[in-house]
Design a protein around this motif. Structure first.
Motif, PDB file in Angstrom:
ATOM      1  N   THR A   1     -22.958  66.585  -1.498  1.00 52.90           N
ATOM      2  CA  THR A   1     -22.289  65.297  -0.745  1.00 52.90           C
ATOM      3  C   THR A   1     -22.184  64.253  -1.892  1.00 52.90           C
ATOM      4  OG1 THR A   1     -24.462  64.571  -0.084  1.00 52.90           O
ATOM      5  CG2 THR A   1     -23.305  66.046   1.514  1.00 52.90           C
ATOM      6  N   ASN A   2     -21.186  63.230  -1.606  1.00 59.01           N
ATOM      7  CA  ASN A   2     -21.020  62.078  -2.246  1.00 59.01           C
ATOM      8  C   ASN A   2     -20.594  62.247  -3.719  1.00 59.01           C
ATOM      9  OD1 ASN A   2     -22.004  60.765  -0.091  1.00 59.01           O
ATOM     10  ND2 ASN A   2     -24.163  60.872  -0.791  1.00 59.01           N
ATOM     11  N   ALA A   3     -20.227  63.464  -3.963  1.00 61.92           N
ATOM     12  CA  ALA A   3     -19.483  63.736  -5.102  1.00 61.92           C
ATOM     13  C   ALA A   3     -18.431  62.957  -5.399  1.00 61.92           C
ATOM     14  CB  ALA A   3     -18.985  65.179  -5.505  1.00 61.92           C
ATOM     15  N   ALA A   4     -17.765  62.610  -6.846  1.00 61.67           N
ATOM     16  CA  ALA A   4     -16.396  62.002  -7.007  1.00 61.67           C
ATOM     17  C   ALA A   4     -15.397  63.104  -6.810  1.00 61.67           C
ATOM     18  CB  ALA A   4     -16.366  61.411  -8.357  1.00 61.67           C
ATOM     19  N   VAL A   5     -14.371  62.964  -5.841  1.00 57.19           N
ATOM     20  CA  VAL A   5     -13.311  63.886  -5.353  1.00 57.19           C
ATOM     21  C   VAL A   5     -12.089  63.089  -5.810  1.00 57.19           C
ATOM     22  CG1 VAL A   5     -12.151  65.332  -3.943  1.00 57.19           C
ATOM     23  CG2 VAL A   5     -14.569  65.085  -4.128  1.00 57.19           C
ATOM     24  N   ALA A   6     -11.198  63.604  -6.598  1.00 54.62           N
ATOM     25  CA  ALA A   6      -9.866  62.857  -6.716  1.00 54.62           C
ATOM     26  C   ALA A   6      -8.816  62.956  -5.456  1.00 54.62           C
ATOM     27  CB  ALA A   6      -9.233  63.511  -7.989  1.00 54.62           C
ATOM     28  N   ASP A   7      -8.141  62.082  -5.134  1.00 57.29           N
ATOM     29  CA  ASP A   7      -7.228  62.109  -4.113  1.00 57.29           C
ATOM     30  C   ASP A   7      -6.309  63.412  -4.285  1.00 57.29           C
ATOM     31  OD1 ASP A   7      -8.536  60.188  -2.567  1.00 57.29           O
ATOM     32  OD2 ASP A   7      -7.147  58.707  -3.231  1.00 57.29           O
ATOM     33  N   ALA A   8      -5.905  63.625  -5.482  1.00 52.85           N
ATOM     34  CA  ALA A   8      -4.755  64.500  -5.631  1.00 52.85           C
ATOM     35  C   ALA A   8      -5.345  65.955  -5.070  1.00 52.85           C
ATOM     36  CB  ALA A   8      -4.565  64.577  -7.335  1.00 52.85           C
ATOM     37  N   LEU A   9      -6.504  66.083  -4.868  1.00 50.75           N
ATOM     38  CA  LEU A   9      -6.929  67.746  -4.517  1.00 50.75           C
ATOM     39  C   LEU A   9      -6.384  67.827  -2.922  1.00 50.75           C
ATOM     40  CD1 LEU A   9      -8.979  70.053  -4.697  1.00 50.75           C
ATOM     41  CD2 LEU A   9     -10.510  68.536  -3.412  1.00 50.75           C
ATOM     42  N   PHE A  10      -6.078  66.758  -2.198  1.00 44.98           N
ATOM     43  CA  PHE A  10      -5.619  66.920  -0.746  1.00 44.98           C
ATOM     44  C   PHE A  10      -4.211  66.822  -0.414  1.00 44.98           C
ATOM     45  CE2 PHE A  10      -9.644  64.714  -1.377  1.00 44.98           C
ATOM     46  CZ  PHE A  10     -10.593  65.675  -0.632  1.00 44.98           C
ATOM     47  N   THR A  11      -3.519  66.996  -1.716  1.00 40.77           N
ATOM     48  CA  THR A  11      -1.897  67.006  -1.684  1.00 40.77           C
ATOM     49  C   THR A  11      -1.425  68.422  -2.132  1.00 40.77           C
ATOM     50  OG1 THR A  11      -1.935  64.622  -1.706  1.00 40.77           O
ATOM     51  CG2 THR A  11      -0.021  65.692  -2.064  1.00 40.77           C
ATOM     52  N   PHE A  12      -0.679  69.005  -1.547  1.00 42.06           N
ATOM     53  CA  PHE A  12       0.075  70.069  -2.117  1.00 42.06           C
ATOM     54  C   PHE A  12       1.051  69.788  -3.199  1.00 42.06           C
ATOM     55  CE2 PHE A  12       3.316  73.776  -1.890  1.00 42.06           C
ATOM     56  CZ  PHE A  12       2.535  74.679  -2.102  1.00 42.06           C
ATOM     57  N   ASP A  13       0.766  70.451  -4.336  1.00 43.01           N
ATOM     58  CA  ASP A  13       1.754  70.179  -5.337  1.00 43.01           C
ATOM     59  C   ASP A  13       2.476  71.530  -5.648  1.00 43.01           C
ATOM     60  OD1 ASP A  13       3.081  69.696  -7.844  1.00 43.01           O
ATOM     61  OD2 ASP A  13       1.122  69.226  -8.781  1.00 43.01           O
ATOM     62  N   LYS A  14       3.735  71.554  -5.262  1.00 46.90           N
ATOM     63  CA  LYS A  14       4.520  72.916  -5.265  1.00 46.90           C
ATOM     64  C   LYS A  14       4.804  73.148  -6.717  1.00 46.90           C
ATOM     65  CE  LYS A  14       9.221  70.700  -4.789  1.00 46.90           C
ATOM     66  NZ  LYS A  14      10.265  70.696  -3.861  1.00 46.90           N
ATOM     67  N   LYS A  15       4.592  72.244  -7.530  1.00 39.36           N
ATOM     68  CA  LYS A  15       4.802  72.735  -9.039  1.00 39.36           C
ATOM     69  C   LYS A  15       3.949  73.755  -9.467  1.00 39.36           C
ATOM     70  CE  LYS A  15       4.667  68.648 -11.005  1.00 39.36           C
ATOM     71  NZ  LYS A  15       4.367  67.848  -9.761  1.00 39.36           N
ATOM     72  N   LYS A  16       2.744  73.870  -8.859  1.00 40.76           N
ATOM     73  CA  LYS A  16       1.670  74.803  -9.131  1.00 40.76           C
ATOM     74  C   LYS A  16       1.830  76.258  -8.395  1.00 40.76           C
ATOM     75  CE  LYS A  16      -1.674  71.109 -10.000  1.00 40.76           C
ATOM     76  NZ  LYS A  16      -3.182  70.415  -9.372  1.00 40.76           N
ATOM     77  N   TYR A  17       2.885  76.126  -7.635  1.00 46.02           N
ATOM     78  CA  TYR A  17       3.121  77.683  -6.819  1.00 46.02           C
ATOM     79  C   TYR A  17       4.489  77.856  -7.049  1.00 46.02           C
ATOM     80  CZ  TYR A  17      -1.104  75.817  -4.584  1.00 46.02           C
ATOM     81  OH  TYR A  17      -2.691  75.627  -4.224  1.00 46.02           O
ATOM     82  N   PRO A  18       4.854  78.519  -8.150  1.00 43.64           N
ATOM     83  CA  PRO A  18       6.121  78.924  -8.442  1.00 43.64           C
ATOM     84  C   PRO A  18       6.982  79.545  -7.346  1.00 43.64           C
ATOM     85  CG  PRO A  18       4.776  78.993 -10.317  1.00 43.64           C
ATOM     86  CD  PRO A  18       4.044  78.805  -9.234  1.00 43.64           C
ATOM     87  N   GLY A  19       8.226  79.341  -7.022  1.00 43.13           N
ATOM     88  CA  GLY A  19       8.997  80.071  -6.171  1.00 43.13           C
ATOM     89  C   GLY A  19       8.427  80.016  -4.585  1.00 43.13           C
ATOM     90  N   VAL A  20       7.466  78.890  -4.325  1.00 43.26           N
ATOM     91  CA  VAL A  20       7.279  78.588  -2.927  1.00 43.26           C
ATOM     92  C   VAL A  20       8.148  78.428  -1.798  1.00 43.26           C
ATOM     93  CG1 VAL A  20       6.651  76.417  -3.396  1.00 43.26           C
ATOM     94  CG2 VAL A  20       5.376  77.566  -1.798  1.00 43.26           C
ATOM     95  N   GLU A  21       8.505  78.992  -0.789  1.00 41.17           N
ATOM     96  CA  GLU A  21       9.360  78.600   0.330  1.00 41.17           C
ATOM     97  C   GLU A  21       8.530  77.576   1.086  1.00 41.17           C
ATOM     98  OE1 GLU A  21      11.533  80.518   4.170  1.00 41.17           O
ATOM     99  OE2 GLU A  21      10.464  81.961   2.499  1.00 41.17           O
ATOM    100  N   GLU A  22       9.317  76.644   1.288  1.00 44.05           N
ATOM    101  CA  GLU A  22       8.621  75.297   2.032  1.00 44.05           C
ATOM    102  C   GLU A  22       9.437  75.433   3.622  1.00 44.05           C
ATOM    103  OE1 GLU A  22       7.897  71.460  -0.660  1.00 44.05           O
ATOM    104  OE2 GLU A  22       9.954  72.159  -0.734  1.00 44.05           O
ATOM    105  N   VAL A  23       8.593  75.318   4.587  1.00 47.53           N
ATOM    106  CA  VAL A  23       8.928  75.297   6.061  1.00 47.53           C
ATOM    107  C   VAL A  23       8.662  73.881   6.356  1.00 47.53           C
ATOM    108  CG1 VAL A  23       9.021  76.066   8.330  1.00 47.53           C
ATOM    109  CG2 VAL A  23       8.793  77.682   6.408  1.00 47.53           C
ATOM    110  N   ASP A  24       9.364  73.053   6.588  1.00 49.63           N
ATOM    111  CA  ASP A  24       9.246  71.541   6.901  1.00 49.63           C
ATOM    112  C   ASP A  24       9.460  71.080   8.490  1.00 49.63           C
ATOM    113  OD1 ASP A  24       8.726  68.822   6.847  1.00 49.63           O
ATOM    114  OD2 ASP A  24       9.555  68.467   4.942  1.00 49.63           O
ATOM    115  N   LEU A  25       8.375  70.979   9.070  1.00 49.46           N
ATOM    116  CA  LEU A  25       8.244  70.919  10.495  1.00 49.46           C
ATOM    117  C   LEU A  25       8.185  69.498  10.913  1.00 49.46           C
ATOM    118  CD1 LEU A  25       5.794  73.585  11.808  1.00 49.46           C
ATOM    119  CD2 LEU A  25       8.463  73.629  11.545  1.00 49.46           C
ATOM    120  N   ARG A  26       8.254  68.450   9.854  1.00 49.35           N
ATOM    121  CA  ARG A  26       8.187  66.981  10.220  1.00 49.35           C
ATOM    122  C   ARG A  26       9.515  66.634  10.955  1.00 49.35           C
ATOM    123  NH1 ARG A  26       6.376  65.254   4.276  1.00 49.35           N
ATOM    124  NH2 ARG A  26       7.967  66.694   3.647  1.00 49.35           N
TER     125      ARG A  26
END
Length: 215
Positions: free
Chosen positions: A190-215
């Motif tokens: 608990t109470n460790a420093a955690v960067a906000d970037a951890l909680f966002t999907f970065d598609k550059k790290k997933y080559p060829g990923v297919e996106e299904v946008d339901l928004r």
């Protein structure tokens, strides 16, 4: 599978509860867990996951991890990764290299990991304190929880709380089909420093990923 995970970790409210039928001693335990969780700036937990059939035969054993910070969370479980930055939810399936994107609707009543550590029980369940027992050096308090909505796919949840730490130790979900899902917290930081970037999907790290946008 993920429905049971959110119900359990932690780690699964939207219905009204008949509070007078619930055990006030169980509520004291649950309230203490909720109050303790709210003092943390972040939580990082590892967990094990076991599936049994109606005869008690183990069908699956897996492990996973979850990180929470405020209204943000990241879950790793089997071939699934779930990211939530508090507004958007990305559900990534490694096996298909596909990510589903949707808005987080805080008003919808859907369960989030944070709700499962706080006050979800007041809206979803009747609860009863079954007593205490020793698990090694640990003393746990078991709470039997029954959903108020009888149309749910499960009819009983057994929650074990670490009495000294005031944290959830394990959750067992009994489905109407006879299957049983058990989640056990294996590590917690608990109470460790955690960067906000951890909680966002970065598609550059997933080559060829297919996106299904339901928004």
């Amino acid at each position: 599978m993920m429905r049971s995970l959110y119900l359990a970790i932690g780690l699964l409210g939207s219905m009204a509860v008949t509070a007078q039928k619930s055990d006030p001693e169980a509520k004291k335990v649950l309230d203490a867990v909720s109050a303790k969780f709210k003092t943390y700036t972040s939580v990082q937990a590892g967990f094990s996951y076991k599936v049994e059939d109606s005869k008690g035969k183990v069908q699956s054993n897996k492990t996973g991890s979850i990180t929470m910070k405020g209204n943000k969370y990241k879950v790793n479980f089997g071939t699934t990764e779930i990211f939530c930055d508090g507004k958007t939810v990305w559900s990534y399936d490694k096996s298909s290299n596909e990510v589903t994107i949707d808005n987080l609707d805080a008003s919808s009543g859907k369960l989030t990991p944070q709700k499962l550590f706080t006050n979800f029980y007041d809206k979803d369940f009747l609860y009863l304190l079954n007593g205490e027992k020793k698990l090694g050096a640990k003393t746990v308090q078991e709470i039997e929880m029954t959903p108020t909505d009888k149309s749910k796919a499960f009819h009983k949840v057994y929650l074990q709380v670490d009495k000294a730490a005031k944290t959830i130790y394990s959750t067992k979900v009994l489905e109407n089909s006879g299957n049983r899902f058990t989640y056990t917290v294996t590590t917690m930081k608990t109470n460790a420093a955690v960067a906000d970037a951890l909680f966002t999907f970065d598609k550059k790290k997933y080559p060829g990923v297919e996106e299904v946008d339901l928004r």
